[in-house]
Design a protein around this motif. Structure first.
Motif, PDB file in Angstrom:
ATOM      1  N   ALA A  59      36.224  33.135  15.886  1.00 36.57           N
ATOM      2  CA  ALA A  59      35.572  32.455  17.014  1.00 36.57           C
ATOM      3  C   ALA A  59      34.293  31.783  16.516  1.00 36.57           C
ATOM      4  O   ALA A  59      33.623  32.296  15.623  1.00 36.57           O
ATOM      5  CB  ALA A  59      35.239  33.459  18.117  1.00 36.57           C
ATOM      6  N   PRO A  60      33.923  30.648  17.100  1.00 34.38           N
ATOM      7  CA  PRO A  60      32.715  29.945  16.658  1.00 34.38           C
ATOM      8  C   PRO A  60      31.439  30.660  17.091  1.00 34.38           C
ATOM      9  O   PRO A  60      31.228  30.905  18.275  1.00 34.38           O
ATOM     10  CB  PRO A  60      32.837  28.573  17.329  1.00 34.38           C
ATOM     11  CG  PRO A  60      33.749  28.794  18.502  1.00 34.38           C
ATOM     12  CD  PRO A  60      34.643  29.939  18.147  1.00 34.38           C
ATOM     13  N   VAL A  61      30.604  31.001  16.111  1.00 33.23           N
ATOM     14  CA  VAL A  61      29.368  31.722  16.410  1.00 33.23           C
ATOM     15  C   VAL A  61      28.287  31.309  15.424  1.00 33.23           C
ATOM     16  O   VAL A  61      28.559  31.068  14.246  1.00 33.23           O
ATOM     17  CB  VAL A  61      29.576  33.253  16.373  1.00 33.23           C
ATOM     18  CG1 VAL A  61      29.952  33.741  14.988  1.00 33.23           C
ATOM     19  CG2 VAL A  61      28.368  33.993  16.905  1.00 33.23           C
ATOM     20  N   GLU A  62      27.066  31.197  15.935  1.00 32.45           N
ATOM     21  CA  GLU A  62      25.884  31.007  15.116  1.00 32.45           C
ATOM     22  C   GLU A  62      24.933  32.140  15.469  1.00 32.45           C
ATOM     23  O   GLU A  62      24.806  32.512  16.636  1.00 32.45           O
ATOM     24  CB  GLU A  62      25.211  29.656  15.401  1.00 32.45           C
ATOM     25  CG  GLU A  62      26.060  28.467  15.003  1.00 32.45           C
ATOM     26  CD  GLU A  62      25.394  27.143  15.303  1.00 32.45           C
ATOM     27  OE1 GLU A  62      24.144  27.067  15.212  1.00 32.45           O
ATOM     28  OE2 GLU A  62      26.115  26.188  15.641  1.00 32.45           O
ATOM     29  N   TYR A  63      24.276  32.669  14.448  1.00 28.59           N
ATOM     30  CA  TYR A  63      23.372  33.804  14.644  1.00 28.59           C
ATOM     31  C   TYR A  63      22.022  33.451  14.046  1.00 28.59           C
ATOM     32  O   TYR A  63      21.931  33.098  12.876  1.00 28.59           O
ATOM     33  CB  TYR A  63      23.970  35.045  13.983  1.00 28.59           C
ATOM     34  CG  TYR A  63      23.098  36.280  13.994  1.00 28.59           C
ATOM     35  CD1 TYR A  63      22.356  36.642  15.107  1.00 28.59           C
ATOM     36  CD2 TYR A  63      23.046  37.109  12.885  1.00 28.59           C
ATOM     37  CE1 TYR A  63      21.569  37.782  15.110  1.00 28.59           C
ATOM     38  CE2 TYR A  63      22.267  38.260  12.882  1.00 28.59           C
ATOM     39  CZ  TYR A  63      21.537  38.589  13.992  1.00 28.59           C
ATOM     40  OH  TYR A  63      20.764  39.727  13.990  1.00 28.59           O
ATOM     41  N   LEU A  64      20.990  33.535  14.860  1.00 27.68           N
ATOM     42  CA  LEU A  64      19.628  33.246  14.419  1.00 27.68           C
ATOM     43  C   LEU A  64      18.782  34.504  14.601  1.00 27.68           C
ATOM     44  O   LEU A  64      18.537  34.936  15.732  1.00 27.68           O
ATOM     45  CB  LEU A  64      19.029  32.090  15.226  1.00 27.68           C
ATOM     46  CG  LEU A  64      17.567  31.748  14.956  1.00 27.68           C
ATOM     47  CD1 LEU A  64      17.358  31.351  13.497  1.00 27.68           C
ATOM     48  CD2 LEU A  64      17.110  30.635  15.891  1.00 27.68           C
ATOM     49  N   LEU A  65      18.367  35.089  13.499  1.00 27.37           N
ATOM     50  CA  LEU A  65      17.510  36.271  13.521  1.00 27.37           C
ATOM     51  C   LEU A  65      16.067  35.806  13.374  1.00 27.37           C
ATOM     52  O   LEU A  65      15.738  35.053  12.462  1.00 27.37           O
ATOM     53  CB  LEU A  65      17.878  37.212  12.376  1.00 27.37           C
ATOM     54  CG  LEU A  65      17.130  38.530  12.340  1.00 27.37           C
ATOM     55  CD1 LEU A  65      17.453  39.391  13.569  1.00 27.37           C
ATOM     56  CD2 LEU A  65      17.498  39.295  11.065  1.00 27.37           C
ATOM     57  N   VAL A  66      15.212  36.249  14.298  1.00 29.24           N
ATOM     58  CA  VAL A  66      13.811  35.837  14.307  1.00 29.24           C
ATOM     59  C   VAL A  66      12.960  36.977  13.757  1.00 29.24           C
ATOM     60  O   VAL A  66      12.834  38.036  14.387  1.00 29.24           O
ATOM     61  CB  VAL A  66      13.359  35.436  15.731  1.00 29.24           C
ATOM     62  CG1 VAL A  66      11.909  34.957  15.719  1.00 29.24           C
ATOM     63  CG2 VAL A  66      14.282  34.364  16.302  1.00 29.24           C
ATOM     64  N   ALA A  67      12.395  36.760  12.573  1.00 27.52           N
ATOM     65  CA  ALA A  67      11.578  37.783  11.912  1.00 27.52           C
ATOM     66  C   ALA A  67      10.302  38.037  12.705  1.00 27.52           C
ATOM     67  O   ALA A  67       9.734  37.124  13.312  1.00 27.52           O
ATOM     68  CB  ALA A  67      11.237  37.334  10.496  1.00 27.52           C
ATOM     69  N   ASN A  68       9.868  39.281  12.703  1.00 33.68           N
ATOM     70  CA  ASN A  68       8.637  39.741  13.355  1.00 33.68           C
ATOM     71  C   ASN A  68       8.696  39.681  14.883  1.00 33.68           C
ATOM     72  O   ASN A  68       7.663  39.823  15.531  1.00 33.68           O
ATOM     73  CB  ASN A  68       7.408  38.960  12.862  1.00 33.68           C
ATOM     74  CG  ASN A  68       7.220  39.085  11.372  1.00 33.68           C
ATOM     75  OD1 ASN A  68       7.392  40.153  10.813  1.00 33.68           O
ATOM     76  ND2 ASN A  68       6.891  37.984  10.720  1.00 33.68           N
ATOM     77  N   ALA A  69       9.862  39.484  15.451  1.00 32.53           N
ATOM     78  CA  ALA A  69       9.991  39.326  16.906  1.00 32.53           C
ATOM     79  C   ALA A  69      10.479  40.598  17.571  1.00 32.53           C
ATOM     80  O   ALA A  69      11.468  41.202  17.153  1.00 32.53           O
ATOM     81  CB  ALA A  69      10.960  38.197  17.231  1.00 32.53           C
TER      82      ALA A  69
END
Length: 170
Positions: free
Chosen positions: A115-125
């Motif tokens: 399945a189409p997925v994008e994952y953005l991990l935000v450091a220090n959040a």
């Protein structure tokens, strides 16, 4: 909010039929975006050490042992298929309300089935993308917002508007 967005995006019209008067109206969307949403209630309950169990037991009608089907049906990860709409998952690396493992579980399942997925991990959040004391977000919140908007424009099939520089502060 992220959880509900995922549920709308990943479930079909027949999963939760609702009001019969609306039967002819599809709830299908083109994509879904989740900022720090719960994706797997059973895993979240277990990872919490049952500290937050009261929230889940109230919402889902008991513990996972009492209401296993409710935990499954309320979890977006249960609905991911190869044909799922594109998903953008944005998650704080230090979120103690909805841990990053929640986004990782859904991203892994989506990749597993194609399945189409994008994952953005935000450091220090932390939750709500609040920076931990004495730190800055990486990427900055403005970049998270831009990436979210770009994802939405892309999947709506429209050109993103030209960005204007922010007015100078006084």
């Amino acid at each position: 909010g992220g959880h509900l967005a995922l549920m709308v995006g990943l479930t079909g019209d027949d999963d939760f039929p609702g009001d019969e008067a609306l039967r002819e109206t599809s709830a299908k969307v083109k994509f879904t975006v989740s900022w720090y949403g719960t994706t797997d209630f059973l895993a979240h309950y277990r990872a919490s050490g049952r500290r937050i169990g009261g929230v889940f037991t109230t919402l889902l009608g008991g513990t996972p042992e009492d209401a296993p089907q409710a935990y499954k049906e309320a979890s977006p990860v249960s609905y991911v298929e190869k044909t799922s709409v594109p998903m953008l998952l944005c998650q704080g690396a230090k979120d103690f309300v909805v841990p990053r493992s929640q986004a990782e579980i859904l991203a892994a399942r989506a990749r597993e089935v194609g399945a189409p997925v994008e994952y953005l991990l935000v450091a220090n959040a932390g939750h709500n993308f609040r920076p931990l004391r004495g730190t800055t977000l990486r990427p900055p919140l403005a970049e998270v917002q831009k990436r979210t908007a770009d994802f939405m424009f892309k999947h709506l099939g429209v050109k993103a508007p030209a960005t204007q520089p922010a007015p100078a502060g006084k």
